[in-house]
Motif scaffolding. Structure first.
Motif, PDB file in Angstrom:
ATOM      1  N   GLY A  82      38.647  32.764  29.237  1.00 43.33           N
ATOM      2  CA  GLY A  82      37.406  33.527  29.290  1.00 43.33           C
ATOM      3  C   GLY A  82      36.887  33.788  30.687  1.00 43.33           C
ATOM      4  N   VAL A  83      37.601  33.345  31.729  1.00 38.14           N
ATOM      5  CA  VAL A  83      37.170  33.581  33.106  1.00 38.14           C
ATOM      6  C   VAL A  83      37.326  35.063  33.448  1.00 38.14           C
ATOM      7  N   ILE A  84      36.302  35.654  34.057  1.00 43.10           N
ATOM      8  CA  ILE A  84      36.298  37.077  34.386  1.00 43.10           C
ATOM      9  C   ILE A  84      37.143  37.312  35.635  1.00 43.10           C
ATOM     10  N   LEU A  85      38.238  38.073  35.472  1.00 41.42           N
ATOM     11  CA  LEU A  85      39.136  38.371  36.584  1.00 41.42           C
ATOM     12  C   LEU A  85      38.802  39.697  37.244  1.00 41.42           C
ATOM     13  N   HIS A  86      38.306  40.631  36.459  1.00 37.33           N
ATOM     14  CA  HIS A  86      38.001  41.976  36.968  1.00 37.33           C
ATOM     15  C   HIS A  86      36.929  42.570  36.087  1.00 37.33           C
ATOM     16  N   PHE A  95      23.100  45.738  32.199  1.00 37.63           N
ATOM     17  CA  PHE A  95      23.455  44.345  31.943  1.00 37.63           C
ATOM     18  C   PHE A  95      22.381  43.491  32.567  1.00 37.63           C
ATOM     19  N   TYR A  96      22.359  42.231  32.176  1.00 42.22           N
ATOM     20  CA  TYR A  96      21.270  41.376  32.657  1.00 42.22           C
ATOM     21  C   TYR A  96      21.454  41.013  34.121  1.00 42.22           C
ATOM     22  N   ARG A  97      22.657  41.242  34.694  1.00 45.26           N
ATOM     23  CA  ARG A  97      22.875  41.095  36.119  1.00 45.26           C
ATOM     24  C   ARG A  97      24.068  41.943  36.515  1.00 45.26           C
ATOM     25  N   SER A  98      24.279  42.127  37.808  1.00 40.55           N
ATOM     26  CA  SER A  98      25.392  42.941  38.273  1.00 40.55           C
ATOM     27  C   SER A  98      26.716  42.350  37.803  1.00 40.55           C
ATOM     28  N   PRO A  99      27.592  43.177  37.159  1.00 45.66           N
ATOM     29  CA  PRO A  99      28.870  42.637  36.690  1.00 45.66           C
ATOM     30  C   PRO A  99      29.703  42.014  37.802  1.00 45.66           C
ATOM     31  N   GLY A 100      29.595  42.553  39.025  1.00 43.47           N
ATOM     32  CA  GLY A 100      30.380  42.014  40.134  1.00 43.47           C
ATOM     33  C   GLY A 100      30.057  40.566  40.440  1.00 43.47           C
ATOM     34  N   LYS A 101      28.839  40.135  40.134  1.00 42.32           N
ATOM     35  CA  LYS A 101      28.439  38.751  40.407  1.00 42.32           C
ATOM     36  C   LYS A 101      29.002  37.777  39.372  1.00 42.32           C
ATOM     37  N   LEU A 102      29.652  38.312  38.335  1.00 40.92           N
ATOM     38  CA  LEU A 102      30.189  37.456  37.287  1.00 40.92           C
ATOM     39  C   LEU A 102      31.654  37.099  37.518  1.00 40.92           C
ATOM     40  N   LEU A 103      32.278  37.673  38.538  1.00 41.70           N
ATOM     41  CA  LEU A 103      33.686  37.377  38.799  1.00 41.70           C
ATOM     42  C   LEU A 103      33.898  35.883  39.021  1.00 41.70           C
ATOM     43  N   ILE A 160      42.630  39.115  28.275  1.00 45.78           N
ATOM     44  CA  ILE A 160      41.728  39.605  27.234  1.00 45.78           C
ATOM     45  C   ILE A 160      40.864  40.716  27.819  1.00 45.78           C
ATOM     46  N   GLY A 161      40.814  41.844  27.136  1.00 44.86           N
ATOM     47  CA  GLY A 161      39.950  42.947  27.548  1.00 44.86           C
ATOM     48  C   GLY A 161      38.671  42.943  26.734  1.00 44.86           C
ATOM     49  N   VAL A 162      37.551  43.171  27.410  1.00 43.99           N
ATOM     50  CA  VAL A 162      36.252  43.198  26.726  1.00 43.99           C
ATOM     51  C   VAL A 162      35.531  44.489  27.103  1.00 43.99           C
TER      52      VAL A 162
END
Length: 230
Positions: A82-86, A95-103, A160-162
């Motif tokens: 479940g770790v965000i790679l990209h 979104f509740y925060r910038s997606p880039g900060k979730l990497l 996994i793609g989401v």
């Protein structure tokens, strides 16, 4: 026809002048020369194929990037845990925060317990079925509730793609229709407690309001349904 350049160098180094060669040696040299030329042709074809494949891959990546940027959806690529790679998000994505900060973070570690649990269960389902999973969830931000749909699917390399889509407009339209249906169903209950004169006046008033607002109501419902489909 002049022999292959590599073969000429080898002949000069190891065999010397051609005058003393036997017919068998000449036939052998000719076969070697043909093999060199076929090898050169094969190598040129492979290099050309690789060049075309690289160009096609670059073009495909460019097209996919433009496609992701054009869509309002968000896309996350996860490892099996479940770790965000990209991640990639369209210009209208919310979104509740910038997606880039979730990497580097796990998508199921979102600091909203009920949403985190939904993602955890969806990932578990995906690991068992290796097909797809879908969830819907809500996030309240600054007093406004936003609704999202997340579709999870298996990808090559155990990734996994989401795809996350903002479905707030659709949800609001559905809620509005439910409220309208509820109001219509309970008009009879309210009328039960009215006197005959009150019921008559209320029917006349409701009929007149419906006639006055018919066009506006139909236009509003059509617009809500249209937004819900986009």
């Amino acid at each position: 026809m002049e022999r292959h350049s590599l073969l000429r160098r080898q002949i000069s180094r190891h065999l010397g002048a051609e005058a003393g060669w036997s017919d068998d040696l000449r036939s052998f040299i000719q076969e070697v020369d043909l093999a060199y030329r076929e090898s050169d042709a094969d190598r040129s074809m492979i290099e050309r194929s690789l060049e075309l494949s690289s160009q096609e891959l670059l073009q495909a990546n460019t097209e996919m990037r433009v496609l992701f940027e054009a869509f309002p959806d968000m896309f996350f690529c996860l490892d099996p845990s479940g770790v965000i790679l990209h991640c990639s998000a369209g210009p209208q994505a919310g979104f509740y925060r910038s997606p880039g900060k979730l990497l580097g973070k796990r998508i199921q570690d979102i600091p909203i317990p009920e949403v985190a649990l939904q993602f955890e269960r969806a990932l578990d389902d995906l690991r068992r079925t290796a097909t797809t999973a879908c969830i819907e969830y809500a996030i309240n931000e600054r007093g406004t509730t936003h609704y999202f749909e997340a579709r999870l699917l298996s990808m090559p390399g155990k990734q996994i793609g989401v795809f996350i889509r903002d479905i707030s407009a659709r949800k609001r339209a559905e809620n509005q229709l439910l409220l309208t249906q509820f109001a219509i169903e309970h008009i009879g209950e309210a009328a039960y407690w009215m006197t005959p004169e009150d019921r008559k006046r209320e029917r006349e008033k409701t009929l007149q309001e419906m006639l006055d607002n018919k066009a506006a109501l139909i236009a509003k419902l059509r617009e809500q349904l249209k937004n819900a489909k986009t």
